[in-house]
Design a protein around this motif. Structure first.
Motif, mmCIF file in Angstrom:
data_model
loop_
_atom_site.group_PDB
_atom_site.id
_atom_site.type_symbol
_atom_site.label_atom_id
_atom_site.label_comp_id
_atom_site.label_asym_id
_atom_site.label_seq_id
_atom_site.Cartn_x
_atom_site.Cartn_y
_atom_site.Cartn_z
ATOM 1 N N PHE A 142 12.468 1.758 -6.328
ATOM 2 C CA PHE A 142 11.145 1.263 -6.219
ATOM 3 C C PHE A 142 10.928 -0.096 -6.371
ATOM 4 O O PHE A 142 9.960 -0.769 -5.815
ATOM 5 N N ASP A 143 11.753 -0.779 -7.278
ATOM 6 C CA ASP A 143 11.652 -2.212 -7.738
ATOM 7 C C ASP A 143 12.359 -3.185 -6.753
ATOM 8 O O ASP A 143 12.001 -4.165 -6.569
ATOM 9 N N GLN A 144 13.371 -2.586 -6.116
ATOM 10 C CA GLN A 144 14.327 -3.476 -4.947
ATOM 11 C C GLN A 144 13.440 -3.705 -3.807
ATOM 12 O O GLN A 144 13.450 -4.600 -3.219
ATOM 13 N N LEU A 145 12.835 -2.762 -3.210
ATOM 14 C CA LEU A 145 12.136 -2.642 -1.917
ATOM 15 C C LEU A 145 10.812 -2.440 -1.675
ATOM 16 O O LEU A 145 10.050 -1.550 -2.141
ATOM 17 N N PRO A 146 10.049 -3.699 -1.209
ATOM 18 C CA PRO A 146 8.687 -3.641 -1.009
ATOM 19 C C PRO A 146 8.082 -2.604 0.046
ATOM 20 O O PRO A 146 6.901 -2.399 0.100
ATOM 21 N N ILE A 147 8.991 -1.905 0.608
ATOM 22 C CA ILE A 147 8.597 -0.970 1.588
ATOM 23 C C ILE A 147 7.867 0.232 1.007
ATOM 24 O O ILE A 147 7.148 0.748 1.544
ATOM 25 N N PHE A 148 8.290 0.620 -0.276
ATOM 26 C CA PHE A 148 7.736 1.530 -0.841
ATOM 27 C C PHE A 148 6.288 1.187 -1.399
ATOM 28 O O PHE A 148 6.433 0.207 -2.066
ATOM 29 N N THR A 149 5.070 1.839 -1.250
ATOM 30 C CA THR A 149 3.841 1.480 -1.410
ATOM 31 C C THR A 149 3.087 2.560 -2.418
ATOM 32 O O THR A 149 3.753 3.659 -2.259
ATOM 33 N N GLU A 150 2.166 1.944 -3.057
ATOM 34 C CA GLU A 150 1.337 3.004 -3.923
ATOM 35 C C GLU A 150 0.629 3.835 -3.272
ATOM 36 O O GLU A 150 0.411 5.099 -3.688
ATOM 37 N N GLU A 151 0.254 3.713 -1.900
ATOM 38 C CA GLU A 151 -0.751 4.417 -1.109
ATOM 39 C C GLU A 151 0.155 4.794 0.054
ATOM 40 O O GLU A 151 0.668 3.614 0.591
ATOM 41 N N PRO A 152 -0.078 6.109 0.790
ATOM 42 C CA PRO A 152 0.314 6.180 2.092
ATOM 43 C C PRO A 152 -0.393 5.163 3.112
ATOM 44 O O PRO A 152 -1.750 4.922 3.249
ATOM 45 N N LYS A 153 0.459 4.545 4.076
ATOM 46 C CA LYS A 153 0.151 3.672 5.127
ATOM 47 C C LYS A 153 -0.085 4.101 6.434
ATOM 48 O O LYS A 153 -0.919 3.799 7.270
ATOM 49 N N SER A 154 0.125 5.559 6.539
ATOM 50 C CA SER A 154 0.017 6.238 7.847
ATOM 51 C C SER A 154 0.324 7.643 7.476
ATOM 52 O O SER A 154 0.802 8.035 6.454
ATOM 53 N N LYS A 155 -0.173 8.513 8.326
ATOM 54 C CA LYS A 155 0.007 9.897 8.094
ATOM 55 C C LYS A 155 1.584 10.395 8.260
ATOM 56 O O LYS A 155 1.780 11.595 8.111
ATOM 57 N N ASN A 156 2.424 9.359 8.832
ATOM 58 C CA ASN A 156 3.888 9.657 8.872
ATOM 59 C C ASN A 156 4.603 9.409 7.715
ATOM 60 O O ASN A 156 5.646 9.507 7.760
#
Length: 297
Positions: A142-156
């Motif tokens: 989680f700390d290494q990659l910013p692709i992990f977000t606190e909220e979902p960005k899409s239904k997928n």
């Protein structure tokens, strides 16, 4: 060292770490099994707390004093427990004709689909471990990659259960970057991959397996956790959760779990149950009442 001692003398008394007695630790599994099947080897004493033998020594898995006598035949160790009651329960469990261990229903962490991930984020190859070949969702991901977000960005997006600064949390990532796993889109029970010291009877806050929770459909998890089951209904997962919390399961888990590691192998003697509404166990009861049902079974 032990093998060399046995070559030097027909009789050897040795004081060693005790993890091999539980087929655990860093000694090879084949060597552990050889020792456990050796009819010339006998456990003279076992100290689950190494400090009981040597006050300044702290060894996970304890310390054992063994005797190996080439001229004597003892009953092979087989499955070791310092508690005769646990051995008695274990024999009752594994001799049941339909005994099936729960370990076949245990799953480790989710993994990246690296090909898809690198196609969209080629720079991540310089961040992910093992020169970009590490597919597993490691504890620090989680700390290494910013692709992990606190909220979902899409239904997928799917949620990933993990740790940040030792606190449990969820982060979200597009599902296409995660490989399919049998229970990602099923209900399951999530529990820590490492917890406690392995001492039988540990209680909260350092329980033998930590605090398990139900994982919902569309939830994955990092290397800090393992999961049990791939259930179609939340009721089945909740029943499994109750089962995991029973004294019976903790006792059977304690046969092999003698360190912090809560890997799939230590669940070898925990029997799988029917968690459906057709089960002979009434899972709607309290955990203590379920323990009584399991005792009768």
């Amino acid at each position: 060292f032990m093998d060399s001692a046995y070559q030097l003398s027909e009789k050897a008394v040795l004081i060693t770490p005790g993890r091999f007695l539980f087929n655990a630790g860093k000694t090879p599994r084949l060597w552990n099994e050889k020792m456990l099947e050796d009819e010339h080897l006998k456990v003279q004493s076992y100290f689950s707390k190494s400090s009981d033998a040597f006050p300044e020594v702290n060894l996970m898995g304890g310390i054992t004093i063994t005797l190996r006598d080439k001229k004597q035949s003892f009953e092979k160790i087989g499955v070791f427990s310092k508690f005769k009651e646990i051995n008695s329960i274990l024999q009752n469990v594994i001799k049941v004709k339909d005994f099936e261990p729960i370990d076949s229903n245990i799953y480790t962490q989710n993994k990246f689909d690296l090909e898809t991930l690198y196609k969209d984020y080629p720079t991540y190859k310089n961040i992910i471990g093992s020169d970009g070949r590490e597919k597993r969702l490691t504890t620090s991901i989680f700390d290494q990659l910013p692709i992990f977000t606190e909220e979902p960005k899409s239904k997928n997006d799917i949620s990933i259960f993990g740790l940040i600064k030792n606190n449990r949390t969820y982060r979200f990532i597009p599902a296409k970057y995660i490989e399919d796993q049998k229970n990602t889109n099923k209900f399951k029970v999530l529990l820590p991959k490492s917890n406690g010291s392995g001492a039988l009877g540990e209680v909260v806050p350092t329980a033998l397996i930590g605090e398990p929770i139900v994982g919902n459909i569309g939830t994955g998890y990092t290397q800090s956790f393992i999961s049990i089951g791939a259930f179609s209904t939340i009721k089945e997962a909740e029943s499994c959760l109750k089962y995991i919390k029973t004294k019976f399961v903790r006792s059977m888990l304690g046969v092999l779990k003698v360190t912090q590691d809560n890997n799939k192998d230590v669940w070898k003697y925990v029997p799988l149950q029917d968690f459906s509404k057709n089960s002979k166990i009434d899972w709607s009861k309290s955990i203590s009442e379920i323990d009584q049902q399991l005792y009768v079974k």
